[in-house]
Design a protein around this motif. Structure first.
Motif, PDB file in Angstrom:
ATOM      1  N   TYR A  50      -7.843   5.828   5.755  1.00  0.00           N
ATOM      2  CA  TYR A  50      -8.807   6.407   4.800  1.00  0.00           C
ATOM      3  C   TYR A  50      -9.995   7.123   5.441  1.00  0.00           C
ATOM      4  CZ  TYR A  50      -6.108   3.175   1.917  1.00  0.00           C
ATOM      5  OH  TYR A  50      -5.075   2.511   1.293  1.00  0.00           O
ATOM      6  N   TYR A  57      -4.133   8.656   4.128  1.00  0.00           N
ATOM      7  CA  TYR A  57      -4.224   8.950   2.687  1.00  0.00           C
ATOM      8  C   TYR A  57      -5.290   9.994   2.367  1.00  0.00           C
ATOM      9  CZ  TYR A  57      -0.863   5.401   1.481  1.00  0.00           C
ATOM     10  OH  TYR A  57       0.313   4.699   1.364  1.00  0.00           O
ATOM     11  N   LEU A  64       4.701  10.473   0.172  1.00  0.00           N
ATOM     12  CA  LEU A  64       5.731   9.842  -0.654  1.00  0.00           C
ATOM     13  C   LEU A  64       6.871  10.790  -0.985  1.00  0.00           C
ATOM     14  CD1 LEU A  64       2.729   8.856  -2.149  1.00  0.00           C
ATOM     15  CD2 LEU A  64       4.423   7.306  -3.007  1.00  0.00           C
ATOM     16  N   THR A  72       8.885   4.995  -2.893  1.00  0.00           N
ATOM     17  CA  THR A  72       8.501   3.821  -3.694  1.00  0.00           C
ATOM     18  C   THR A  72       9.424   3.727  -4.924  1.00  0.00           C
ATOM     19  OG1 THR A  72       6.928   5.155  -4.925  1.00  0.00           O
ATOM     20  CG2 THR A  72       6.076   3.997  -2.987  1.00  0.00           C
ATOM     21  N   GLY A 103      -4.119   4.105  -7.720  1.00  0.00           N
ATOM     22  CA  GLY A 103      -3.264   4.672  -6.670  1.00  0.00           C
ATOM     23  C   GLY A 103      -1.976   5.243  -7.213  1.00  0.00           C
ATOM     24  N   LEU A 130      -7.255   6.011 -11.122  1.00  0.00           N
ATOM     25  CA  LEU A 130      -8.259   5.869 -10.064  1.00  0.00           C
ATOM     26  C   LEU A 130      -7.526   6.007  -8.740  1.00  0.00           C
ATOM     27  CD1 LEU A 130     -11.051   5.225  -8.978  1.00  0.00           C
ATOM     28  CD2 LEU A 130     -10.584   2.805  -9.317  1.00  0.00           C
ATOM     29  N   GLU A 131      -7.820   7.081  -8.032  1.00  0.00           N
ATOM     30  CA  GLU A 131      -7.074   7.414  -6.814  1.00  0.00           C
ATOM     31  C   GLU A 131      -8.072   7.667  -5.686  1.00  0.00           C
ATOM     32  OE1 GLU A 131      -3.586   7.881  -5.792  1.00  0.00           O
ATOM     33  OE2 GLU A 131      -4.970   7.743  -4.111  1.00  0.00           O
ATOM     34  N   VAL A 132      -7.896   6.990  -4.556  1.00  0.00           N
ATOM     35  CA  VAL A 132      -8.842   7.199  -3.453  1.00  0.00           C
ATOM     36  C   VAL A 132      -8.481   8.419  -2.610  1.00  0.00           C
ATOM     37  CG1 VAL A 132      -9.544   4.776  -3.267  1.00  0.00           C
ATOM     38  CG2 VAL A 132      -7.588   5.580  -1.936  1.00  0.00           C
ATOM     39  N   LEU A 136      -3.688  13.224  -2.867  1.00  0.00           N
ATOM     40  CA  LEU A 136      -2.717  12.739  -3.858  1.00  0.00           C
ATOM     41  C   LEU A 136      -3.209  13.013  -5.283  1.00  0.00           C
ATOM     42  CD1 LEU A 136      -1.405   9.427  -2.238  1.00  0.00           C
ATOM     43  CD2 LEU A 136      -0.139  11.533  -2.632  1.00  0.00           C
ATOM     44  N   ASN A 173       1.142  -0.101  -8.486  1.00  0.00           N
ATOM     45  CA  ASN A 173       2.397  -0.242  -7.748  1.00  0.00           C
ATOM     46  C   ASN A 173       2.168   0.131  -6.292  1.00  0.00           C
ATOM     47  OD1 ASN A 173       5.345  -0.698  -7.719  1.00  0.00           O
ATOM     48  ND2 ASN A 173       5.361   1.416  -7.000  1.00  0.00           N
ATOM     49  N   GLU A 174       2.451  -0.792  -5.408  1.00  0.00           N
ATOM     50  CA  GLU A 174       2.279  -0.577  -3.965  1.00  0.00           C
ATOM     51  C   GLU A 174       0.870  -0.099  -3.607  1.00  0.00           C
ATOM     52  OE1 GLU A 174       5.070   0.834  -1.233  1.00  0.00           O
ATOM     53  OE2 GLU A 174       6.788   0.576  -2.553  1.00  0.00           O
TER      54      GLU A 174
HETATM   55  C1  LIG Z   1       1.900   3.303  -1.085  1.00  0.00           C
HETATM   56  S1  LIG Z   1       1.063   4.432  -2.104  1.00  0.00           S
HETATM   57  C2  LIG Z   1       1.783   4.058  -3.687  1.00  0.00           C
HETATM   58  C3  LIG Z   1       1.689   5.214  -4.643  1.00  0.00           C
HETATM   59  C4  LIG Z   1       2.277   4.990  -6.047  1.00  0.00           C
HETATM   60  N1  LIG Z   1       1.640   3.895  -6.740  1.00  0.00           N
HETATM   61  C5  LIG Z   1       3.765   4.782  -5.992  1.00  0.00           C
HETATM   62  O1  LIG Z   1       4.202   3.665  -6.187  1.00  0.00           O
HETATM   63  O2  LIG Z   1       4.488   5.745  -5.730  1.00  0.00           O
HETATM   64  C6  LIG Z   1      -0.542   3.714  -2.192  1.00  0.00           C
HETATM   65  C7  LIG Z   1      -1.474   4.416  -3.153  1.00  0.00           C
HETATM   66  O3  LIG Z   1      -2.649   3.626  -3.336  1.00  0.00           O
HETATM   67  C8  LIG Z   1      -3.796   4.457  -3.191  1.00  0.00           C
HETATM   68  N2  LIG Z   1      -4.894   3.526  -2.880  1.00  0.00           N
HETATM   69  C9  LIG Z   1      -5.114   2.822  -1.760  1.00  0.00           C
HETATM   70  N3  LIG Z   1      -6.189   2.014  -1.895  1.00  0.00           N
HETATM   71  C10 LIG Z   1      -6.632   2.171  -3.170  1.00  0.00           C
HETATM   72  C11 LIG Z   1      -7.700   1.598  -3.944  1.00  0.00           C
HETATM   73  N4  LIG Z   1      -8.520   0.700  -3.416  1.00  0.00           N
HETATM   74  N5  LIG Z   1      -7.837   2.019  -5.222  1.00  0.00           N
HETATM   75  C12 LIG Z   1      -7.011   2.936  -5.766  1.00  0.00           C
HETATM   76  N6  LIG Z   1      -5.996   3.513  -5.071  1.00  0.00           N
HETATM   77  C13 LIG Z   1      -5.810   3.135  -3.804  1.00  0.00           C
HETATM   78  C14 LIG Z   1      -3.350   5.464  -2.158  1.00  0.00           C
HETATM   79  O4  LIG Z   1      -4.139   6.606  -2.106  1.00  0.00           O
HETATM   80  C15 LIG Z   1      -1.939   5.774  -2.704  1.00  0.00           C
HETATM   81  O5  LIG Z   1      -1.950   6.636  -3.800  1.00  0.00           O
END
Ligand SMILES: C[S@@+](CC[C@H](N)C(=O)[O-])C[C@H]1O[C@@H](n2cnc3c(N)ncnc32)[C@H](O)[C@@H]1O
Length: 398
Positions: A50, A57, A64, A72, A103, A130-132, A136, A173-174
């Motif tokens: 980050y 990210y 992805l 995923t 995410g 909410l996306e960091v 993405l 998710n993930e």
């Molecule tokens: C492994 S990817 C999974 C993306 C999606 N959920 C999927 O399953 O295809 C992880 C995601 O979490 C986001 N992320 C990581 N830390 C986060 C946080 N604290 N709050 C929100 N998003 C976060 C990343 O930017 C990314 O979009």
């Protein structure tokens, strides 16, 4: 395996990837030197994933999908998002609320969930994301702009957790596996923290990092003592991870959930399996162009770094936040309970049925995603038994 052995089994970096990786290594080295020559793995992972403009990210690699580094469940098949939508529908029917997705990756799961909820005539008032990762979030905007107007108008991107608190569903998710974690190792029954130091490099040009141990202190020492005491003695050199950011993360989500469910789907285990003596190298994994390996110090900024989720830690954090652990099941049990077989059977024709059956097997088979991935429901003020958790055993979390 040495760093050069790991590098030799991975696809080579392009010149642009090499420049990116070196720029991030330079940034991490600056921070490491400023901190006296040692960084916790948590801080290293935070920078690797980050760091503004350079972290995996935060920057622009594909990440992805089949053309990226990993795939995923929502990218494997829309069947995943359609089943998840059915679970959301049940909660939305009671709360008449909204969805917050954390995410959201490429935005595919959001598109599928909204499309399925429209079919069920249970659309949320709003679908917030909410996306960091700015990169993405851009990709999500482009993907979701293709939805019919009635759906895309419900989607908003937030800069932080919503205020006031929400009623409805929070989806992640993930995401939990992408929270930076600490690492530890055991010698003669004593736990040390595994952090990061500079390694000597063959040329002055190159920057390399290595594991560096120091006595476990403070919150890490406390967490390890509490979680390892009831478990079998760990073998010499046992190395694993613990995510101390999980509890504050769950607490912050608990604070914004006035009524409804937080649905976490991720790979992970209950604690007694997570810290099983045979899992002596832990769960940390890196993903680069569809190859998985265990060296977080190569391909900085262009590879993903993750660690499995200790679902017992999530359950403890949820209880401390006043949430109820209402469901914990393997991904296979969760999707079967939500009718994935019926969705395959309802395919329009034989060709579609064959394709969907193949995708369902990837989501369900134990040697694919069916067993290692889990679903967990944390609820507040919700009495309805959740349909996705018809088959479950919460005692395994103890
Ligand atoms: C492994 S990817 C999974 C993306 C999606 N959920 C999927 O399953 O295809 C992880 C995601 O979490 C986001 N992320 C990581 N830390 C986060 C946080 N604290 N709050 C929100 N998003 C976060 C990343 O930017 C990314 O979009």
């Amino acid at each position: 395996m040495t760093a050069s052995a790991v590098r030799s089994m991975l696809p080579p970096l392009s010149p642009a990837e090499q420049r990116h990786s070196r720029a991030l290594a330079t940034r991490i080295r600056e921070q490491l030197l400023a901190a006296g020559g040692w960084l916790s793995f948590e801080r290293f992972m935070e920078l690797a994933l980050y760091a503004p403009g350079l972290g995996y990210y935060s920057a622009g690699s594909a990440k992805l999908g089949s053309g990226g580094d990993f795939v995923t469940a929502p990218e494997v098949s829309d069947l995943f998002g359609r089943c998840l939508a059915r679970q959301c529908a049940q909660v939305l029917a009671v709360t008449n609320g909204e969805i917050l997705e954390l995410g959201a990756g490429t935005g595919r799961m959001a598109a599928t969930v909204l499309t399925e909820l429209a079919v069920q005539e249970l659309l949320p008032q709003r679908y917030a994301i909410l996306e960091v990762s700015a990169d993405l979030a851009d990709r999500q905007r482009r993907r979701l702009a293709r939805l019919p107007r009635e759906l895309r108008e419900r989607v908003v991107w937030l800069e932080g957790l919503p205020e006031p608190a929400l009623r409805g569903v929070i989806l992640a998710n993930e995401v939990a596996d992408a929270l930076p974690c600490r690492r530890f190792t055991c010698h003669d029954g004593v736990v040390s923290e595994l952090g990061v130091a500079l390694a000597s490099a063959p040329t002055g040009e190159e920057i390399r990092f290595r594991n560096a141990e120091r006595a476990a202190q403070g919150d890490l020492a406390g967490a390890c003592a509490a979680m390892l005491a009831p478990l079998p003695v760990l073998p010499e050199g046992y190395t694993s991870e613990v995510c101390l950011r999980l509890a504050p993360w769950i607490a912050s989500l608990g604070d914004v959930l006035e009524r409804g469910a937080l649905l976490l789907t991720d790979y992970g285990l209950p604690r007694r399996h997570y810290y099983h003596p045979q899992r002596e190298r832990g769960t940390l994994r890196c993903h680069f162009k569809q190859r998985a390996h265990e060296d977080p110090y190569v391909n900085l900024g262009v590879q993903d770094i993750t660690a499995w989720v200790d679902f017992s830690r999530v359950a403890e954090a949820a209880s401390a936040a006043g949430l109820t652990v209402s469901g914990f099941a393997t991904q296979a049990a969760f999707l079967l309970a939500l009718g994935i077989e019926g969705l395959v059977g309802a395919a329009a024709d034989g060709a579609q049925r064959t394709r969907l059956a193949g995708e369902a097997l990837r989501l369900l088979l134990p040697e694919e995603m069916g067993e290692s991935f889990k679903a967990m429901a944390l609820t507040r003020d919700l009495d309805t038994p959740l349909a996705g958790f018809a088959v479950q055993d919460l005692r395994q979390l103890l």
